[in-house]
Scaffold this active site. Structure first.
Site, PDB file in Angstrom:
ATOM      1  N   CYS A 140       0.822  -1.221   0.000  1.00  0.00           N
ATOM      2  CA  CYS A 140       0.000   0.000   0.000  1.00  0.00           C
ATOM      3  C   CYS A 140       0.852   1.265   0.000  1.00  0.00           C
ATOM      4  O   CYS A 140       0.636   2.187  -0.798  1.00  0.00           O
ATOM      5  CB  CYS A 140      -0.934  -0.018   1.199  1.00  0.00           C
ATOM      6  SG  CYS A 140      -0.109  -0.473   2.745  1.00  0.00           S
ATOM      7  N   ASN A 141       1.859   1.304   0.888  1.00  0.00           N
ATOM      8  CA  ASN A 141       2.712   2.503   0.959  1.00  0.00           C
ATOM      9  C   ASN A 141       3.514   2.694  -0.321  1.00  0.00           C
ATOM     10  O   ASN A 141       3.623   3.811  -0.842  1.00  0.00           O
ATOM     11  CB  ASN A 141       3.669   2.392   2.154  1.00  0.00           C
ATOM     12  CG  ASN A 141       2.984   2.728   3.456  1.00  0.00           C
ATOM     13  OD1 ASN A 141       2.357   3.780   3.576  1.00  0.00           O
ATOM     14  ND2 ASN A 141       3.069   1.838   4.435  1.00  0.00           N
ATOM     15  N   HIS A 220      -2.680   5.417   6.360  1.00  0.00           N
ATOM     16  CA  HIS A 220      -1.332   5.944   6.583  1.00  0.00           C
ATOM     17  C   HIS A 220      -1.336   7.417   6.146  1.00  0.00           C
ATOM     18  O   HIS A 220      -2.173   7.834   5.346  1.00  0.00           O
ATOM     19  CB  HIS A 220      -0.291   5.256   5.699  1.00  0.00           C
ATOM     20  CG  HIS A 220      -0.264   3.756   5.785  1.00  0.00           C
ATOM     21  ND1 HIS A 220       0.051   3.070   6.924  1.00  0.00           N
ATOM     22  CD2 HIS A 220      -0.470   2.807   4.829  1.00  0.00           C
ATOM     23  CE1 HIS A 220       0.046   1.763   6.680  1.00  0.00           C
ATOM     24  NE2 HIS A 220      -0.279   1.581   5.419  1.00  0.00           N
TER      25      HIS A 220
HETATM   26  P1  NAD Z   1      -5.266 -11.087   6.242  1.00  0.00           P
HETATM   27  O1  NAD Z   1      -4.678 -11.788   7.405  1.00  0.00           O
HETATM   28  O2  NAD Z   1      -6.348 -10.098   6.480  1.00  0.00           O
HETATM   29  O3  NAD Z   1      -5.841 -12.154   5.213  1.00  0.00           O
HETATM   30  C1  NAD Z   1      -5.128 -13.285   4.829  1.00  0.00           C
HETATM   31  C2  NAD Z   1      -6.100 -14.431   4.598  1.00  0.00           C
HETATM   32  O4  NAD Z   1      -5.383 -15.577   4.138  1.00  0.00           O
HETATM   33  C3  NAD Z   1      -6.850 -14.852   5.850  1.00  0.00           C
HETATM   34  O5  NAD Z   1      -8.206 -15.032   5.507  1.00  0.00           O
HETATM   35  C4  NAD Z   1      -6.198 -16.189   6.233  1.00  0.00           C
HETATM   36  O6  NAD Z   1      -7.117 -17.044   6.873  1.00  0.00           O
HETATM   37  C5  NAD Z   1      -5.835 -16.733   4.860  1.00  0.00           C
HETATM   38  N1  NAD Z   1      -4.753 -17.720   4.864  1.00  0.00           N
HETATM   39  C6  NAD Z   1      -3.748 -17.868   5.737  1.00  0.00           C
HETATM   40  N2  NAD Z   1      -2.938 -18.878   5.352  1.00  0.00           N
HETATM   41  C7  NAD Z   1      -3.445 -19.370   4.208  1.00  0.00           C
HETATM   42  C8  NAD Z   1      -3.064 -20.410   3.318  1.00  0.00           C
HETATM   43  N3  NAD Z   1      -1.984 -21.143   3.542  1.00  0.00           N
HETATM   44  N4  NAD Z   1      -3.847 -20.638   2.222  1.00  0.00           N
HETATM   45  C9  NAD Z   1      -4.938 -19.894   1.959  1.00  0.00           C
HETATM   46  N5  NAD Z   1      -5.341 -18.878   2.786  1.00  0.00           N
HETATM   47  C10 NAD Z   1      -4.603 -18.621   3.882  1.00  0.00           C
HETATM   48  O7  NAD Z   1      -4.056 -10.444   5.453  1.00  0.00           O
HETATM   49  P2  NAD Z   1      -4.092  -9.171   4.501  1.00  0.00           P
HETATM   50  O8  NAD Z   1      -3.995  -7.955   5.326  1.00  0.00           O
HETATM   51  O9  NAD Z   1      -5.210  -9.288   3.528  1.00  0.00           O
HETATM   52  O10 NAD Z   1      -2.687  -9.316   3.773  1.00  0.00           O
HETATM   53  C11 NAD Z   1      -2.514 -10.166   2.662  1.00  0.00           C
HETATM   54  C12 NAD Z   1      -1.312  -9.693   1.891  1.00  0.00           C
HETATM   55  O11 NAD Z   1      -1.582  -8.372   1.417  1.00  0.00           O
HETATM   56  C13 NAD Z   1      -0.007  -9.599   2.671  1.00  0.00           C
HETATM   57  O12 NAD Z   1       1.068  -9.848   1.794  1.00  0.00           O
HETATM   58  C14 NAD Z   1       0.015  -8.151   3.095  1.00  0.00           C
HETATM   59  O13 NAD Z   1       1.317  -7.682   3.390  1.00  0.00           O
HETATM   60  C15 NAD Z   1      -0.563  -7.498   1.875  1.00  0.00           C
HETATM   61  N6  NAD Z   1      -1.142  -6.173   2.092  1.00  0.00           N
HETATM   62  C16 NAD Z   1      -1.915  -5.928   3.173  1.00  0.00           C
HETATM   63  C17 NAD Z   1      -2.425  -4.660   3.362  1.00  0.00           C
HETATM   64  C18 NAD Z   1      -3.269  -4.315   4.552  1.00  0.00           C
HETATM   65  O14 NAD Z   1      -3.302  -3.171   4.942  1.00  0.00           O
HETATM   66  N7  NAD Z   1      -3.983  -5.228   5.165  1.00  0.00           N
HETATM   67  C19 NAD Z   1      -2.167  -3.653   2.430  1.00  0.00           C
HETATM   68  C20 NAD Z   1      -1.428  -3.948   1.300  1.00  0.00           C
HETATM   69  C21 NAD Z   1      -0.902  -5.222   1.132  1.00  0.00           C
END
Ligand code: NAD
Length: 340
Positions: A140-141, A220
């Site tokens: 995101c950042n 952010h």
């Molecule tokens: P999250 O924890 O909200 O969601 C992840 C999901 O994946 C959960 O539903 C979890 O149950 C599931 N999961 C876990 N292990 C798994 C597996 N082995 N197989 C299938 N599903 C599985 O995480 P998020 O915040 O959505 O982040 C996901 C990615 O996006 C990360 O790389 C994170 O860095 C990136 N990201 C997050 C944000 C944010 O602000 N939340 C912003 C930009 C990028």
């Protein structure tokens, strides 16, 4: 129709899933969960086919009233593109699955650049992603930084960027993270990882970043300074931002000077989940002094990468070769007109 599967139906995955269903050229073929949660019930209520990693848990899901279509392997086998939105670090382990299934896949910014060896931003390097098997959509950042830097660099030229990221402590629904009452230097060392991450997309940009985490959940806030290659008027910069479909301009007249007020505004505009997909650049903060450009921008961590994921799906599918066309298709399908 591009058949899209979402592996990891969490904060990012559920948003990308909804965005996929709105695109005329994409079909959502399934989403995956590892365990029963509120999100599994949301997937059910939206009628999204649900797949699970471990089929031994099938009866657990089904006795909770959640139908399981099959295994993650089966979901992957029937997809053209898999969006891996599992937690940072987990996605890397899934790479072998995608290789074995000969399926295209994209990861999120929680993974290292090396997971795909190509880091994506729609406006910076869409064309180079065309036809690739694997790409990583930057965080995101980094997405927020790439959008403003690339806009100015392509039109005017950027000598150097310095940026300070004031980061939210957790997403609003997250109950295990903090801080509750502290400003945490993350990291203490300068530069933070954000500058090098920008360089995975824009390798020629000289950039130094630092970051801290505060007790907030909404968005952010970035304080960005760029040394420009030539002197320009502030109005020229604002005009460039005004023309950019992924940059919103928050004006003084709205009275908005915080992430909380901005989130409320976006909610009142009726955006799904109150998502701010564009950068929220504070118009009156945009200022050129000599060759130095200054600005503040709010970045909604849960939202800005969602539209980038949609463009990345199109790019690696090779269905649309022009970035502006894809950006327009994505924005229009989501009813997204950047805030002006
Ligand atoms: P999250 O924890 O909200 O969601 C992840 C999901 O994946 C959960 O539903 C979890 O149950 C599931 N999961 C876990 N292990 C798994 C597996 N082995 N197989 C299938 N599903 C599985 O995480 P998020 O915040 O959505 O982040 C996901 C990615 O996006 C990360 O790389 C994170 O860095 C990136 N990201 C997050 C944000 C944010 O602000 N939340 C912003 C930009 C990028």
């Amino acid at each position: 129709m591009i058949k899209v599967a979402i592996n990891g139906y969490g904060t990012i995955g559920k948003r990308v899933a909804d965005a996929v269903t709105l695109q005329k050229d994409m079909k959502l073929i399934g989403v995956s969960k590892t365990k029963i949660s509120a999100e599994a019930f949301v997937a059910k209520s939206k009628g999204y086919p649900l797949y699970i990693a471990d089929l031994e848990k099938r009866s657990e899901f089904e006795s909770a009233g959640i139908r399981v279509e099959g295994s993650v392997d089966e979901m992957i086998a029937s997809a053209d593109v898999v969006v891996d939105a599992t937690p940072g670090g987990v996605g890397q382990k899934n790479r072998a699955l995608y290789e074995k299934a000969h399926v295209k896949a994209l990861w999120q910014g929680g993974e290292k650049h090396e997971v795909a060896n190509f880091s994506f931003n729609s406006q910076c390097n869409y064309r180079s992603a065309i036809g690739k098997q694997f790409v990583r959509v930057v965080s995101c950042n980094t997405t927020g930084l790439c959008r403003v830097i690339n806009t100015i660099d392509s039109a005017i030229g950027v000598e150097k960027v310095r940026a300070v990221m004031v980061r939210r402590g957790s997403d609003p629904g997250e109950i295990k993270k903090g801080p509750i009452d502290a400003v945490v230097l993350d990291p203490v060392e300068i530069p933070s990882h954000h500058g090098p991450d920008v360089q995975t997309v824009l390798p020629h940009i000289s950039i130094v970043t630092s970051a801290m985490i505060v007790p907030a959940t909404m968005m952010h806030m970035h304080s960005v300074q760029m040394d420009l290659k030539k002197e320009v008027k502030t109005e020229e910069i604002i005009e460039l931002f005004r023309k950019n479909p992924r940059i919103g301009l928050i004006t003084k007249e709205t009275g908005i000077k915080s992430t909380a007020q901005l989130k409320e505004y976006v909610m009142d505009l009726g955006r799904p989940r109150a998502d701010l997909w564009e950068n929220g650049v504070f118009l009156e903060s945009v200022k050129v002094v000599g060759k130095d450009l200054y600005l503040f921008q709010a970045i909604h961590q849960e939202a800005d990468v969602v539209v980038e994921n949609i463009d990345a799906i199109r790019a690696i599918s090779g269905e649309v070769t022009d970035p502006d066309t894809s950006i327009k298709m994505t924005n229009e399908a989501m009813g997204f007109v950047a805030i002006r």
